[in-house]
Structure formats: structure tokens, C-alpha cells
Scaffold this active site. Structure first.
Site, PDB file in Angstrom:
ATOM      1  N   ASP A  64       0.844  -1.188   0.000  1.00  0.00           N
ATOM      2  CA  ASP A  64       0.000   0.000   0.000  1.00  0.00           C
ATOM      3  C   ASP A  64       0.882   1.242   0.000  1.00  0.00           C
ATOM      4  O   ASP A  64       1.888   1.304   0.723  1.00  0.00           O
ATOM      5  CB  ASP A  64      -0.886   0.036   1.243  1.00  0.00           C
ATOM      6  N   HIS A 210       3.811  -2.247   3.202  1.00  0.00           N
ATOM      7  CA  HIS A 210       3.629  -0.848   2.823  1.00  0.00           C
ATOM      8  C   HIS A 210       4.885  -0.304   2.155  1.00  0.00           C
ATOM      9  O   HIS A 210       6.003  -0.688   2.505  1.00  0.00           O
ATOM     10  CB  HIS A 210       3.306   0.003   4.055  1.00  0.00           C
TER      11      HIS A 210
END
Length: 269
Positions: A64, A210
Site C-alpha cells: 500500500d 507498505h
């Protein structure tokens, strides 16, 4: 006095029975979801995807990105150096618009791109109109930047309810969650990130990582994760590859609001 005592205890017993039944129900649901959290509901209502049920040792690394420009390039370098040719990146549209060169780099390395929405907030707290606006705005920006319409969606904070799922489905999206959370965003250290992924990984797994600046150790943990998973025989694939692997079969996945409602109902609350 004795009659009152028996009535009181009868109520307690009844209450205990309902709570015990609710606990058994919850445990059953959680057991099914943990063991075989797969893809599509057999009902018409849309659901989120946490992992797929397969015997093949395939796993999807997902990243992400919602802010910053310091972590993405080191992560892309690790993936390239380790010859990981398939991964999925979920990009927020404001970040993508501000960093088109990084979006291009992700594309050039052949990685899959999904939407991470527009405003980074809990969409379950928005009106249906605002949910639709957020998803549509992100869709337009990502399509313009990449030349391809995304069809995978990871919601900000992983937050959703049935309304969000229905609207996303209406816009052609599959909502992608994860079964293994690296917790890299908590910055507990490289070893912790590695251990969480390696210990929890399983065939058909979707791993949450992430590439935002908030995750300071992901690029250090990633090479070890890749090496250790390969030692275990895993092949890295995209989320779309996993969906193709699963086909249209799978156990039902419900959101937490539904689960809590069923527990409350069973407990007579």
C-alpha cells in the site's frame, strides 16, 4: 426467598446458555475463516477477499502507498534485485498524482496496480454518495496515469461495511484485504516484520506490506522475507493470479459488523 433464588439462577443459566452458544458460533466462524478464507460468497452480496484456498505454494506480496517518496524506490530495487516479477501495489490517487514517475516505475517493472482510494479515511463513516465519489475520483486519476482501469481495491485502513462493498462491486471492483499483516507500519523492527510474515504465510495468502514513508523498515525486511519464503517453496504471484487460481469457488467471508451482529443475536442481546 428460595423461589426467588431458583428464578434468579434460572435466568443466569439461560443467559449462560446463550453466551456459550454465541461463543461456539463465533469460534466456528473464525476457525472456518482462518483455515479457508477464500474468495467469493455463494450469495449475491459482495464480499471482501482475504486469501484463496489452494494447495499450490503461491503467495501475493501487496504494498500500500498513500504518502511519501523515500520508501518506494528502495522496495522496487529489492524486488528487482531478487527477481520478484510479480507483486501488487495499491496506490492512493492523490499520491499517484503527485508522484507519476514512481507510478511509471511500478508499471515498468511489470507490477499490478490496484486502487487504494482517494481520501485516506474510513469509508464506512461516509455517506453512500461520498463513498461513490471517493472511489470514482481515484478510478479516474489512476486510469489516466496508468492507461488501464484498475479493478482491485484495497480500502484505506482496510475499513469497510456492506454499503462500501456494494458500491465497490457496482463500480467493478473486487475488495482485497489480507490474511497476513506484516505490521511493518508499526515500525517494531526488521526481525518482527520478517517473523510475522514467515510464521503466518500459507498457500494462497495475501500479505500486507507498505511502501509509504511511514513504514521505515520494510525495505530491510523484504529481502529476508523473499529468501525465506522461497526456501519454503513459494512462488510470488499477483492478486489477480490468485483469483484465477481460486476460480469462482470459495467459502463465504463476512465483515466484522455482520459477525458481531450474529453473536449478539445468538446471545439474545
Amino acid at each position: 426467598m428460595n423461589n426467588f433464588f431458583y428464578v434468579l439462577n434460572g435466568k443466569k443459566i439461560k443467559r449462560f446458555f446463550f453466551v456459550f452458544a454465541a461463543a461456539l458460533f463465533a469460534a466456528g466462524v473464525i476457525y472456518v475463516e482462518q483455515g479457508h478464507i477464500t474468495v467469493f460468497s455463494e450469495e449475491s452480496s459482495p464480499t471482501a477477499i482475504y486469501s484463496v484456498s489452494t494447495q499450490k505454494k503461491v503467495i501475493a506480496l501487496t504494498f500500500d502507498i498513500s504518502w511519501g517518496d523515500k520508501r518506494t524506490e528502495p522496495i522496487l530495487k529489492v524486488l528487482k534485485d531478487k527477481n520478484v516479477q510479480k507483486a501488487t501495489f495499491f496506490l492512493s490517487s492523490p499520491w499517484s498524482k503527485s508522484h507519476p514517475e514512481l507510478v511509471k516505475s511500478i508499471q515498468q517493472q511489470g507490477y499490478e496496480i490496484g486502487s487504494h482510494g482517494h481520501k485516506h479515511t474510513n469509508y464506512s463513516e461516509l455517506s453512500e454518495e461520498d463513498i461513490s465519489k471517493q472511489l470514482t475520483a481515484a478510478h479516474t486519476i489512476l486510469t489516466d496515469l496508468t492507461g488501464k482501469s484498475p479493478n482491485l481495491l484495497r480500502l484505506p485502513n482496510g475499513d469497510f461495511d456492506k454499503r462500501v462493498l456494494k458500491i465497490a462491486d457496482g463500480l467493478g471492483y473486487k475488495v482485497i484485504q489480507w490474511d497476513t499483516d506484516s505490521q511493518d507500519w508499526m515500525n517494531k523492527g526488521t526481525e518482527t516484520i520478517v517473523n510475522r510474515v514467515i510464521e503466518k504465510a500459507h498457500p494462497g495468502d495475501i500479505v500486507l506490506l507498505h511502501a509509504s514513508d511511514s513504514a521505515k523498515k520494510t525495505h530491510e525486511a523484504l529481502p529476508i522475507i523473499i529468501d525465506e519464503l522461497r526456501k519454503k517453496g513459494y512462488e510470488f504471484v499477483t492478486v489477480s493470479d490468485l483469483l484465477q487460481e481460486a476460480g469462482v469457488n470459495g467459502n463465504q467471508v463476512r465483515d466484522q459488523a455482520w459477525l458481531q451482529g450474529q453473536i449478539n443475536t445468538a446471545a439474545g442481546m
